[in-house]
Design a protein around this motif. Sequence first.
Motif, PDB file in Angstrom:
ATOM      1  N   ILE A 171      36.498  30.746  39.752  1.00 13.47           N
ATOM      2  CA  ILE A 171      37.942  30.937  39.651  1.00 13.47           C
ATOM      3  C   ILE A 171      38.537  31.117  41.050  1.00 13.47           C
ATOM      4  O   ILE A 171      37.902  31.692  41.942  1.00 13.47           O
ATOM      5  CB  ILE A 171      38.306  32.135  38.723  1.00 13.47           C
ATOM      6  N   THR A 227      45.637  34.725  35.503  1.00 10.59           N
ATOM      7  CA  THR A 227      45.332  35.839  36.389  1.00 10.59           C
ATOM      8  C   THR A 227      46.264  37.027  36.152  1.00 10.59           C
ATOM      9  O   THR A 227      47.491  36.867  36.218  1.00 10.59           O
ATOM     10  CB  THR A 227      45.389  35.377  37.872  1.00 10.59           C
ATOM     11  N   VAL A 248      38.755  34.939  46.245  1.00 10.17           N
ATOM     12  CA  VAL A 248      40.044  35.556  46.579  1.00 10.17           C
ATOM     13  C   VAL A 248      40.262  35.391  48.084  1.00 10.17           C
ATOM     14  O   VAL A 248      39.522  35.991  48.879  1.00 10.17           O
ATOM     15  CB  VAL A 248      40.053  37.058  46.182  1.00 10.17           C
TER      16      VAL A 248
END
Length: 292
Positions: free
Chosen positions: A228, A38, A206
Amino acid sequence: MSLRSTLALAEPTIAPGVYDALTASIAAEAGFKALYLTGAGIAYTKLGRPDIGLVSMMEVADTIAMIRDRVDVPLVVDADTGFGNALNVQRTVRLFERMGASAIQLEDQTTPKRCGHLTDKTVISAGEMVGKIKAALDARLSADTLIVARTDALAIEGMEAAIERAERYAEAGADVLFVEAPKSSEQLSVIAGRLASKRPLLANMVEGGSTPIHAAAELGTLGFKLVIFPGGIVRALAFAARAYYQSLAQAGSTKPFADRMLDFNGLNAMLGTADILANGARYAPTDAEAQA
Ligand SMILES: C[C@](O)(C(=O)O)[C@H](CC(=O)O)C(=O)O
């Protein structure tokens, strides 16, 4: 198994965020089939700054090399905008591939980029991004190094434009598509419904960002193939670090925190200290050789 084959499986692949060799090795130990390097995580941890385009190409390249020296799990690398125009993209792709990236993610934001979940983003034209994707494909050494095309246009130009961009990026040859920051389950469904037949799709979770957190299995049902969780590790570590430092400042000792830490032996076991020292001993000279 190559990342391309992994993405062809029925089950979605979870790629947790990692930002250095330690986090990569801990994630690998947990059994993940892919890891996500990331860019935000590098900014948060190495710079102590937000994800606003401050991290350089070489800082990412160094991080890939250190992770690759430690783990061999496929690594999806966040290359932000490619650090400039199509020529910068080519240099980035060549470098990151040689360092050990299994996939390289490029996005259509202007430079300097910012986290996809922040406001006030701007994007380059779809045509310019198509050129950058073609440049990336021409630069890669192996077709097994996947190019992930991300569009940030949803927040700026709306759903239809974002989907059209993703379609153009697929036509240009991108291997994986990533529409950043959908705001609801409905938007996730629309993206999957329109794009899942074109290319494997990436979903980005997120915590506290624009997209509601979904389990990988739910996203798999919608049609996403790669999920992810890029920043969760830093949020978890930052939470733990704050509690640790506050406890030490108050107590003047780490004893009150002992049940929330690995001790010396616990950390060495995680690092594989005994194995690496035994490996080193195999190359040690005998007493006679040492004197020769
Ligand atoms: C995916 C991402 O580009 C990243 O750097 O990991 C970020 C994630 C984050 O800021 O937590 C993003 O722009 O979504």
